[in-house]
Design a protein around this motif. Structure first.
Motif, PDB file in Angstrom:
ATOM      1  N   VAL A  16      -1.300   0.802  -4.427  1.00 37.47           N
ATOM      2  CA  VAL A  16      -1.946  -1.499  -4.074  1.00 37.47           C
ATOM      3  C   VAL A  16      -1.214  -1.194  -5.418  1.00 37.47           C
ATOM      4  O   VAL A  16      -1.898  -1.540  -6.347  1.00 37.47           O
ATOM      5  CB  VAL A  16      -3.600  -1.249  -4.089  1.00 37.47           C
ATOM      6  CG1 VAL A  16      -4.018  -1.055  -5.318  1.00 37.47           C
ATOM      7  CG2 VAL A  16      -2.921  -2.325  -3.089  1.00 37.47           C
ATOM      8  N   PHE A  44       2.881  -0.986   4.067  1.00 37.31           N
ATOM      9  CA  PHE A  44       2.768   1.087   3.894  1.00 37.31           C
ATOM     10  C   PHE A  44       3.665   1.721   3.669  1.00 37.31           C
ATOM     11  O   PHE A  44       4.867   1.736   4.739  1.00 37.31           O
ATOM     12  CB  PHE A  44       1.427   1.283   5.026  1.00 37.31           C
ATOM     13  CG  PHE A  44       0.729   2.402   4.384  1.00 37.31           C
ATOM     14  CD1 PHE A  44       0.223   2.738   3.838  1.00 37.31           C
ATOM     15  CD2 PHE A  44       1.342   3.699   5.589  1.00 37.31           C
ATOM     16  CE1 PHE A  44      -0.219   3.921   3.700  1.00 37.31           C
ATOM     17  CE2 PHE A  44       0.790   5.324   5.802  1.00 37.31           C
ATOM     18  CZ  PHE A  44      -0.388   5.227   4.232  1.00 37.31           C
ATOM     19  N   ASN A  70      -6.880  -1.228  -1.796  1.00 38.59           N
ATOM     20  CA  ASN A  70      -6.340  -0.172  -0.722  1.00 38.59           C
ATOM     21  C   ASN A  70      -7.832   0.652  -0.434  1.00 38.59           C
ATOM     22  O   ASN A  70      -8.070   1.852  -0.510  1.00 38.59           O
ATOM     23  CB  ASN A  70      -5.126   1.130  -1.452  1.00 38.59           C
ATOM     24  CG  ASN A  70      -4.532   1.806  -0.440  1.00 38.59           C
ATOM     25  OD1 ASN A  70      -5.055   1.775   0.979  1.00 38.59           O
ATOM     26  ND2 ASN A  70      -3.305   2.208  -0.957  1.00 38.59           N
ATOM     27  N   LEU A  86       0.925  -1.367   0.185  1.00 39.74           N
ATOM     28  CA  LEU A  86      -0.011  -0.191   0.377  1.00 39.74           C
ATOM     29  C   LEU A  86       0.768   1.357   0.114  1.00 39.74           C
ATOM     30  O   LEU A  86       1.699   1.327   0.759  1.00 39.74           O
ATOM     31  CB  LEU A  86      -0.629  -0.018   1.119  1.00 39.74           C
ATOM     32  CG  LEU A  86      -2.147  -1.246   1.303  1.00 39.74           C
ATOM     33  CD1 LEU A  86      -2.444  -0.494   2.812  1.00 39.74           C
ATOM     34  CD2 LEU A  86      -2.406  -1.436  -0.323  1.00 39.74           C
ATOM     35  N   TRP A 140      -5.663  -2.731   3.641  1.00 39.03           N
ATOM     36  CA  TRP A 140      -6.212  -3.873   2.424  1.00 39.03           C
ATOM     37  C   TRP A 140      -7.220  -4.633   1.976  1.00 39.03           C
ATOM     38  O   TRP A 140      -7.841  -4.807   3.845  1.00 39.03           O
ATOM     39  CB  TRP A 140      -4.860  -4.169   2.095  1.00 39.03           C
ATOM     40  CG  TRP A 140      -4.485  -5.553   3.091  1.00 39.03           C
ATOM     41  CD1 TRP A 140      -3.553  -5.764   4.677  1.00 39.03           C
ATOM     42  CD2 TRP A 140      -4.787  -6.768   3.015  1.00 39.03           C
ATOM     43  NE1 TRP A 140      -3.631  -6.731   4.970  1.00 39.03           N
ATOM     44  CE2 TRP A 140      -4.072  -7.416   4.302  1.00 39.03           C
ATOM     45  CE3 TRP A 140      -5.707  -7.199   2.577  1.00 39.03           C
ATOM     46  CZ2 TRP A 140      -4.436  -8.482   4.884  1.00 39.03           C
ATOM     47  CZ3 TRP A 140      -5.954  -8.502   2.856  1.00 39.03           C
ATOM     48  CH2 TRP A 140      -5.536  -9.625   3.782  1.00 39.03           C
TER      49      TRP A 140
END
Length: 282
Positions: free
Chosen positions: A47, A64, A136, A41, A79
């Motif tokens: 994503v 992330f 995402n 992400l 997610w």
């Protein structure tokens, strides 16, 4: 629902009181043999997917990067994995949810939000052959999308056995009320509506019963004030048939297990009895 969902996601990351593959030698060893599906992400919409895209059990490893949104109603890095029904396009699935003003239940005729968790972290689920979409879900805007195709494996991996399974139904939970830290806990949706399986920590059983009464009365704000700041995210909103599991890494104590999804008339599922007292022990 958004206020509680964002509170659980952000607080669980800060307190390290989440479900993740972080403890339990036997469980972790079993998990290490699974193929890995990576979900990366970036910010609120970026994503990408890499790794194993064949059928069978997988470790979903999420990362992330970027800046997470802030504010009382902001979702933390999150997610999701959507399994599309045969013949359904991504555009059709997106249009169905958008036309229902974001109600995930509108996805059911087109596919399934099969797993949903916070990032970074690791969870386990099962991929079946067909078209999938990684989401995402960070923030409150339209999610980022990354379609991918799962092919049939000649020898699909099997999930490690779970020590406990928590099943969401209309309108309650089934499964043991005592969970053991360091063991694999599975969360699944055995109902007909979208549900979540999350829990907020309380200082003792008596406080937990107070919180349950307040939630059933729709007094979420007062219930939140009685939380001790510990949270469990066993499964974010998942569709009927959705399932995920991981090793429980949580502080022992009492928790109120709950689903804060909304009904069509605006009531949260907690107001219909979808809450109960559980306990985490060593």
């Amino acid at each position: 629902m958004n206020r509680f969902r964002s509170l659980v996601v952000s607080s669980s990351v800060a307190a390290a009181c989440v479900v993740g593959l972080a403890g339990g030698v036997t469980a972790a060893s079993a998990a290490s043999t699974l193929p890995t599906l990576n979900i990366a992400l970036n910010g609120t919409t970026g994503v990408s997917v890499s790794g194993s895209e064949v059928s069978g059990a997988v470790n979903v490893v999420s990362t992330f990067t970027g800046t997470a949104p802030s504010g009382p109603n902001a979702n933390g890095p999150t997610w999701g994995l959507v399994r599309l029904n045969p013949g359904v396009t991504v555009a059709q699935a997106v249009a169905a949810v958008q036309s229902a003003h974001g109600d995930t239940n509108a996805l059911t005729p087109y596919g399934s939000l099969f797993a949903d968790d916070s990032a970074p972290g690791t969870a386990q689920t099962v991929l079946t052959p067909g078209n999938w979409v990684a989401l995402n879900l960070t923030g409150n805007g339209n999610p980022g999308l990354a379609p991918f195709t799962v092919t049939q494996s000649s020898s699909p991996a099997a999930l490690p056995n779970a020590a406990a399974t928590q099943t969401a139904i209309e309108f309650g939970f089934r499964g043991p009320a005592v969970l053991h830290d360091g063991t694999i806990v599975r969360a699944q949706n055995g109902g007909y509506l979208v549900h979540m399986v999350i829990a907020m920590g309380v200082k003792n059983a008596a406080t937990g019963r107070q919180v349950m009464a307040l939630l059933r009365a729709g007094k979420d704000g007062k219930a939140q004030k009685l939380s001790n700041g510990q949270f469990l995210g066993l499964a974010g909103p998942i569709s009927p048939g959705g399932m995920q599991q991981a090793v429980l890494n949580a502080k022992p104590g009492y928790y109120v297990e709950a689903c804060f999804m909304d009904t069509q008339d605006g009531r949260e599922h907690t107001q219909l009895g979808m809450e109960r007292l559980i306990r985490v022990v060593k």
